[in-house]
Write an enzyme that holds these catalytic residues in place. Structure first.
Site: not given
Ligand code: GLU
Length: 321
Positions: A263
Site C-alpha cells: 500500500k
Molecule cells: N485483512 C487482510 C488484508 O487486507 C486480509 C485477511 C484475509 O482475507 O483473511 O490483507
C-alpha cells in the site's frame, strides 16, 4: 435436520491505505467465485490495528469496489446485514468470548516477552521474515519436557502481557482450492502464536476465525501470502469446535521488478489506476494476466461471471506485470 449453509464469500480488507492492484484482484476473484454459485458476498472491514486503520480508507475501499461494480450483500461501514457489526474494531465482545473458550482448554498462557526478546531467540535460518516463537514463556506443563527452550528470561514483572496459544508438534493438512494439498507443522512454522497482544489489540488469526465462522463464510479467497497461516486458523477452528471454510488462495501481484505490491507504492494504487483506466479495462487486464481470459479485452465484472472458472487460474505464487 441441519440446514446447508448458503454459499458465502467475503472480502476482508484492512483500511490502512488505498487499495492496489493485488487487493482488487483478491476482491474480484472472491466476488466471481461467490456470485458464480449464486452466493452472497460480505465486506468486512479489518480495522484491528488502531494505529494504522482509518475510516477514510474504509470509505475509499467502498468507493473503489462500487466503481469496479463489485457489490456486497452485507457489511461495509454502515453495517448492512444480520451478522454485524462488520468492523472488527466493534467486535471485541465476540473475541472475548472466543478467547475465554480457548483459555478453558488450558492451552493458552501469558507471555511477557517484548518484540526484542522474541527476535533475540530467532534461529538464524528464519530468513523469510517469519518469526518462530521459541517458547520462552511457555509453562513447563505445556512443554511436556523439563528442558523447555528458554534462552532469554522474560521480565514477568511487566504488567502488559500477551496471550499465546500452545501449538502441537504435528502436521495440519488441508487442501487449497488453487494450490492443492498443504501440510504445515505449526511448531516449526510459527511456534505458539499470539491471540491478543500485550497492548490489548486482538490478533488477526483469532479475529478472522471468529468472524468468518459467525458470518457463515463458506469460502475464503485471499492472497497466497496467507496460504500457510490457514493452518493456524484451522487449528483455532478445531479448538473452538467450528467448521472451517474452504480456502482458496490466489497469486500475489508483483511489480515489474518482481516485488510484491504494497500500500506504500503509489504506482499501482487505485488512485492512479482510476485516473488511467476504466473499470472494464482493469477487470479485463486482471482476468487476462491471471489466466481467466485468453486475451485482454475490456469487460465488466458481471459479464466476466460466465467466463470465470477456478481451473483457468494458474497456481503460481506470484504474477508479475
Ligand atoms: N485483512 C487482510 C488484508 O487486507 C486480509 C485477511 C484475509 O482475507 O483473511 O490483507
Amino acid at each position: 435436520m441441519e440446514t446447508e449453509k448458503p454459499e458465502t464469500g467475503r472480502f476482508a480488507p484492512s483500511p490502512t491505505g488505498r487499495m492496489h492492484l493485488g487487493n482488487i484482484f483478491a476482491a474480484l476473484v472472491s466476488w466471481l467465485s461467490a456470485r458464480k454459485k449464486g452466493g452472497r458476498w460480505i465486506l468486512r472491514i479489518e480495522d484491528l490495528d488502531p494505529q494504522r486503520s482509518r475510516i477514510e480508507y474504509a470509505r475509499q475501499i467502498e468507493d473503489d469496489l462500487n466503481w469496479l461494480g463489485l457489490d456486497w450483500d452485507e457489511g461495509g461501514i454502515d453495517d448492512t446485514g444480520s451478522h454485524g457489526p462488520y468492523r472488527q474494531s466493534l467486535r471485541a465482545n465476540f473475541y472475548e468470548e472466543a478467547i475465554s473458550r480457548l483459555k478453558e482448554t488450558g492451552l493458552t498462557y501469558p507471555c511477557y516477552c517484548t518484540r526484542a526478546d522474541v527476535m533475540a531467540t530467532q534461529a538464524p535460518h528464519e530468513s523469510d521474515g517469519r518469526i518462530v516463537y521459541a517458547g520462552t514463556c511457555r509453562p513447563a506443563s505445556l512443554s511436556g519436557k523439563s528442558d523447555s527452550p528458554i534462552i532469554t528470561i522474560p521480565d514477568t514483572k511487566r504488567t502488559e502481557r500477551a496471550t499465546r496459544l500452545f501449538v502441537p508438534d504435528e502436521e495440519i493438512s488441508f487442501t487449497d482450492r488453487l494450490y492443492g494439498p498443504q501440510s504445515v507443522n505449526l511448531a516449526s512454522h510459527c511456534g505458539d502464536f499470539v491471540l491478543r497482544r500485550a497492548d490489548g489489540a486482538w490478533a488477526y488469526q483469532l479475529a478472522v476465525v471468529v468472524d468468518d465462522a459467525l458470518m457463515g463464510v463458506t469460502e475464503v479467497v485471499r492472497g497466497s501470502d496467507l496460504l500457510l497461516s490457514s493452518a493456524q486458523q484451522i487449528y483455532l477452528y478445531r479448538l473452538l469446535g467450528l467448521t472451517p471454510p474452504r480456502f482458496a488462495h490466489i497469486p500475489l501481484i508483483c511489480n515489474e521488478s518482481g516485488v510484491r505490491l504494497s500500500k506504500r507504492d503509489s504506482s499501482l494504487s487505485m488512485e492512479r489506476l482510476r485516473e488511467e483506466y476504466t473499470p472494464q479495462h482493469l477487470i479485463g487486464m486482471l482476468a487476462y494476466i491471471s489466466g481467466i481470459l485468453p486475451e485482454p479485452f475490456p469487460i465488466s465484472a458481471h459479464a466476466l461471471l460466465p467466463l470465470f472458472s477456478w481451473t483457468s487460474l494458474r497456481p503460481t505464487p506470484t504474477i508479475s506485470i
